[in-house]
Design an enzyme around this catalytic site. Structure first.
Site, short mmCIF file in Angstrom:
data_model
loop_
_atom_site.label_atom_id
_atom_site.label_comp_id
_atom_site.label_asym_id
_atom_site.label_seq_id
_atom_site.Cartn_x
_atom_site.Cartn_y
_atom_site.Cartn_z
N ASP A 1 0.87 -1.18 0.00
CA ASP A 1 0.00 0.00 0.00
C ASP A 1 0.91 1.23 0.00
O ASP A 1 2.14 1.10 0.13
CB ASP A 1 -0.89 -0.01 1.27
CG ASP A 1 -1.77 1.23 1.37
OD1 ASP A 1 -2.37 1.61 0.35
OD2 ASP A 1 -1.85 1.83 2.46
N SER A 2 0.30 2.40 -0.09
CA SER A 2 1.10 3.63 -0.02
C SER A 2 1.64 3.88 1.40
O SER A 2 2.60 4.62 1.56
CB SER A 2 0.24 4.82 -0.44
OG SER A 2 -0.87 4.93 0.43
N CYS B 1 -4.45 -1.73 -1.50
CA CYS B 1 -4.62 -0.31 -1.77
C CYS B 1 -5.75 -0.17 -2.78
O CYS B 1 -5.67 -0.74 -3.87
CB CYS B 1 -3.31 0.24 -2.34
SG CYS B 1 -3.43 1.94 -2.92
N THR C 1 -6.65 2.47 -4.38
CA THR C 1 -6.24 3.30 -5.51
C THR C 1 -5.55 2.45 -6.58
O THR C 1 -5.89 2.49 -7.76
CB THR C 1 -5.28 4.41 -5.01
OG1 THR C 1 -5.94 5.12 -3.97
CG2 THR C 1 -4.89 5.35 -6.12
N CYS D 1 -11.00 2.36 0.46
CA CYS D 1 -9.59 2.71 0.62
C CYS D 1 -9.17 1.97 1.88
O CYS D 1 -9.87 2.03 2.90
CB CYS D 1 -9.45 4.22 0.81
SG CYS D 1 -7.83 4.73 1.43
N1 DGL Z 1 -4.74 3.03 1.11
C1 DGL Z 1 -4.78 3.43 -0.26
C2 DGL Z 1 -6.10 3.17 -0.90
O1 DGL Z 1 -6.68 2.19 -0.51
C3 DGL Z 1 -4.03 4.66 -0.65
C4 DGL Z 1 -4.45 5.95 -0.10
C5 DGL Z 1 -3.54 7.04 -0.62
O2 DGL Z 1 -2.34 6.86 -0.57
O3 DGL Z 1 -4.07 8.06 -1.10
O4 DGL Z 1 -6.56 3.84 -1.77
#
Ligand code: DGL
Length: 280
Positions: free
Chosen positions: A10-11, A73, A75, A185
């Site tokens: 993930d980020s 993630c 995104t 998210c």
């Molecule tokens: N946790 C991520 C997601 O599910 C990334 C959120 C982000 O870095 O903007 O979208």
């Protein structure tokens, strides 16, 4: 049986909602986690940037010979969907497991989606939900601020900054009468106590991390890829910025210290071009 680890990324801290659920459902599995903390957030970036980060993140995880890649993630799961599908090893994101769970859970056909701007703009959740229930009425809300609030570890049920932010983002979803809300998210399941208080008991919350972990379990079972039942699964964490910041917040979110298991890696070393062939 397959003893190789499951690679999760993930980020930042969001993907720990998937890790937490894997640890519970699959206690014999080893996990390699990558949190791209040097480049969080992903959800406000262009599709091109997100795809290039995705390729690097997966390339890093593949250096551990992972038996499966779990994109923890929303995104990446939505924006880089096609890219992930082309991987020459088993993989999953949160999109299909969460959309399916929501389509099954709703009684009135009204589903809310909370996600990052990139996820909501992709329209991927709407499309996926409609493939299960074409009459579903969907209310999508981009909630970019919530990612920063979770990264700041402001997840306490009484937090006086996070509560009004959640309330504001949930307003159109609740006004439209959604009985089911996808936390699209992976950062957002960390806010479940707050979201639950505001949405009320009558609304079903779909925890994207948990749904993804359920899918991983099913996949490993069906393909005889589980680790040995007497193996105690271990997790190792890698981040692209200071490990201390990540590990102190992670300890709260996971309920255990990961100080000795968390290290820095230089993600820029993992160039993307040869990702799919695996050639160096
Ligand atoms: N946790 C991520 C997601 O599910 C990334 C959120 C982000 O870095 O903007 O979208």
């Amino acid at each position: 049986m397959n003893k190789n680890p499951v690679g999760v990324f993930d980020s930042g801290l969001g993907g720990l909602s998937t890790v937490r659920a894997i640890k519970k459902l699959l206690p014999n599995e080893d996990i390699i986690y990558f949190g791209d903390t040097g480049r969080v957030p992903y959800g406000t970036r262009s599709n091109e940037t997100i795809e290039s980060y995705t390729a690097q993140d997966i390339k890093f995880l593949r250096s551990f010979d992972c038996k499966m890649i779990a994109v923890a993630c929303g995104t990446v799961s939505t924006v880089s969907r096609e890219l992930i599908k082309g991987l020459p090893l088993p993989s999953t994101g949160i999109l299909t497991p969460s959309a399916k769970a929501a389509a099954l859970a709703t009684k009135n056909g009204k589903i809310g989606i909370m996600g990052t701007s990139a996820t909501i703009n992709s329209g991927a959740f709407d499309k996926e939900i409609k493939s299960y229930n074409e009459k579903a009425e969907i209310t999508s809300v981009a909630c970019p601020l919530l990612v920063s609030l979770v990264e700041s570890n402001w997840c306490g049920v009484d937090d006086d900054v996070t509560n009004p932010a959640v309330k504001r983002y949930l307003k159109p979803i609740l006004e439209n009468g959604c009985d089911t809300v996808i936390l699209g998210c992976t950062h957002f399941p960390h806010l479940i106590p707050i979201i639950r208080n505001i949405a009320g008991e009558g609304v079903t919350l779909i925890d994207s991390g948990l749904e993804e972990a359920k899918y991983i379990k099913q996949y490993l079972d069906e393909n005889d890829m589980r680790n040995a039942p007497d193996h105690k699964g271990e997790a190792k964490y890698f981040v692209s910025d200071r490990p201390q910041n990540f590990s102190s917040a992670a300890a709260t979110l996971l309920g255990e210290s990961i100080d000795n298991e968390c290290s820095f890696i230089d993600i820029f070393k993992y160039i993307q071009e040869d990702l799919w062939t695996g050639k160096q």
